[in-house]
Design a protein around this motif. Structure first.
Motif, mmCIF file in Angstrom:
data_model
loop_
_atom_site.group_PDB
_atom_site.id
_atom_site.type_symbol
_atom_site.label_atom_id
_atom_site.label_comp_id
_atom_site.label_asym_id
_atom_site.label_seq_id
_atom_site.Cartn_x
_atom_site.Cartn_y
_atom_site.Cartn_z
ATOM 1 N N PRO A 1 -5.942 1.345 -0.038
ATOM 2 C CA PRO A 1 -5.743 0.941 -1.474
ATOM 3 C C PRO A 1 -4.541 -0.032 -1.503
ATOM 4 O O PRO A 1 -3.544 0.202 -0.532
ATOM 5 C CB PRO A 1 -5.138 2.332 -2.087
ATOM 6 N N SER B 1 0.893 -1.170 -0.096
ATOM 7 C CA SER B 1 0.048 0.030 -0.165
ATOM 8 C C SER B 1 0.966 1.336 0.102
ATOM 9 O O SER B 1 1.483 1.624 0.859
ATOM 10 C CB SER B 1 -1.022 0.011 1.108
ATOM 11 N N GLU B 2 1.062 1.848 -1.206
ATOM 12 C CA GLU B 2 1.869 2.899 -1.378
ATOM 13 C C GLU B 2 1.214 4.276 -2.066
ATOM 14 O O GLU B 2 0.054 3.801 -2.761
ATOM 15 C CB GLU B 2 3.124 2.430 -2.243
ATOM 16 N N ASP C 1 -5.558 7.591 -4.704
ATOM 17 C CA ASP C 1 -6.687 7.029 -4.120
ATOM 18 C C ASP C 1 -6.911 7.268 -2.712
ATOM 19 O O ASP C 1 -6.065 7.595 -1.911
ATOM 20 C CB ASP C 1 -6.393 5.511 -3.908
ATOM 21 N N LYS D 1 1.864 7.898 -4.137
ATOM 22 C CA LYS D 1 2.937 8.670 -4.780
ATOM 23 C C LYS D 1 3.101 10.188 -4.339
ATOM 24 O O LYS D 1 2.111 10.881 -4.514
ATOM 25 C CB LYS D 1 2.729 8.575 -6.344
ATOM 26 N N THR E 1 2.904 -5.502 -6.453
ATOM 27 C CA THR E 1 4.418 -5.395 -7.262
ATOM 28 C C THR E 1 5.214 -6.510 -7.011
ATOM 29 O O THR E 1 4.932 -7.744 -6.362
ATOM 30 C CB THR E 1 5.085 -4.306 -6.309
ATOM 31 N N LYS F 1 -8.531 -7.168 -4.255
ATOM 32 C CA LYS F 1 -9.468 -6.120 -4.779
ATOM 33 C C LYS F 1 -10.699 -5.883 -4.497
ATOM 34 O O LYS F 1 -11.018 -4.837 -4.092
ATOM 35 C CB LYS F 1 -9.157 -6.076 -6.257
ATOM 36 N N GLN G 1 -1.863 -2.213 -3.992
ATOM 37 C CA GLN G 1 -1.091 -2.351 -5.389
ATOM 38 C C GLN G 1 -0.158 -3.818 -5.138
ATOM 39 O O GLN G 1 -0.064 -4.349 -4.048
ATOM 40 C CB GLN G 1 -0.040 -1.243 -5.490
ATOM 41 N N GLN H 1 4.452 -5.079 3.895
ATOM 42 C CA GLN H 1 3.924 -5.681 2.761
ATOM 43 C C GLN H 1 3.576 -7.407 3.071
ATOM 44 O O GLN H 1 3.903 -7.879 4.000
ATOM 45 C CB GLN H 1 4.813 -5.518 1.830
#
Length: 160
Positions: free
Chosen positions: A152, A8-9, A73, A11, A156, A145, A154, A126
């Motif tokens: 949120p 959960s990152e 998000d 930007k 990776t 999801k 993601q 993570q």
């Protein structure tokens, strides 16, 4: 074995751009003329300050809109309490980064309850998921999801 990480990152560059856009929008809005109102970003916390509590709610809507336009998000928002100092109202909005321990445990429990043949483990902030088949990993992605985790997520580091 195929694996990927659930993280959960946010930007921070996009958050900075969203805050700049929100400040620009404040300067052009008619209902904020002659009012001391501003957004300020320090690290991953946005501080909103205004003359009234009602304007803070409007500013929060402006910030949400600009964040959505920039692809940030809004589920990562963590609203703090409103502070009243003199004639100024302030509210801090923190952005959640990293998967916290209770959320990670809930995510792993969801994966185990779905009886998908994968292994999930918590690694810091993570969750690493490994399995024999790519299809199983894709099922886990779809499950994560659709899960209601208020954060949120993601995916990776996908490896075959």
């Amino acid at each position: 074995m195929p694996s990927f990480d659930i993280v959960s990152e946010i930007k921070l560059e996009e958050v900075r751009n969203a805050v700049d856009n929100a400040n620009r929008e404040l300067s052009t809005r008619f209902d904020f003329r002659g009012v001391e109102a501003s957004f300020e970003l320090k690290e991953s916390v946005v501080t909103m300050s205004s003359d009234s509590d009602f304007q803070l709610k409007q500013m929060l809507d402006i910030l949400r809109g600009t964040c959505v336009k920039r692809g940030v998000d809004t589920a990562a928002f963590e609203e703090k309490d409103v502070q009243h100092i003199g004639k100024i109202y302030k509210q801090a909005i923190a952005f959640k980064e990293g998967i916290e321990q209770p959320v990670a445990k809930k995510l792993i429990k969801m994966i185990k309850d779905a009886k998908i043949k994968v292994q999930a483990s918590i690694q810091g902030d993570q969750v690493r998921v490994t399995g024999k088949k790519r299809d199983d990993l894709q099922q886990v992605m779809a499950l994560a999801k659709s899960g209601d985790l208020d954060q949120p997520l993601q995916f990776t580091n996908f490896r075959d």
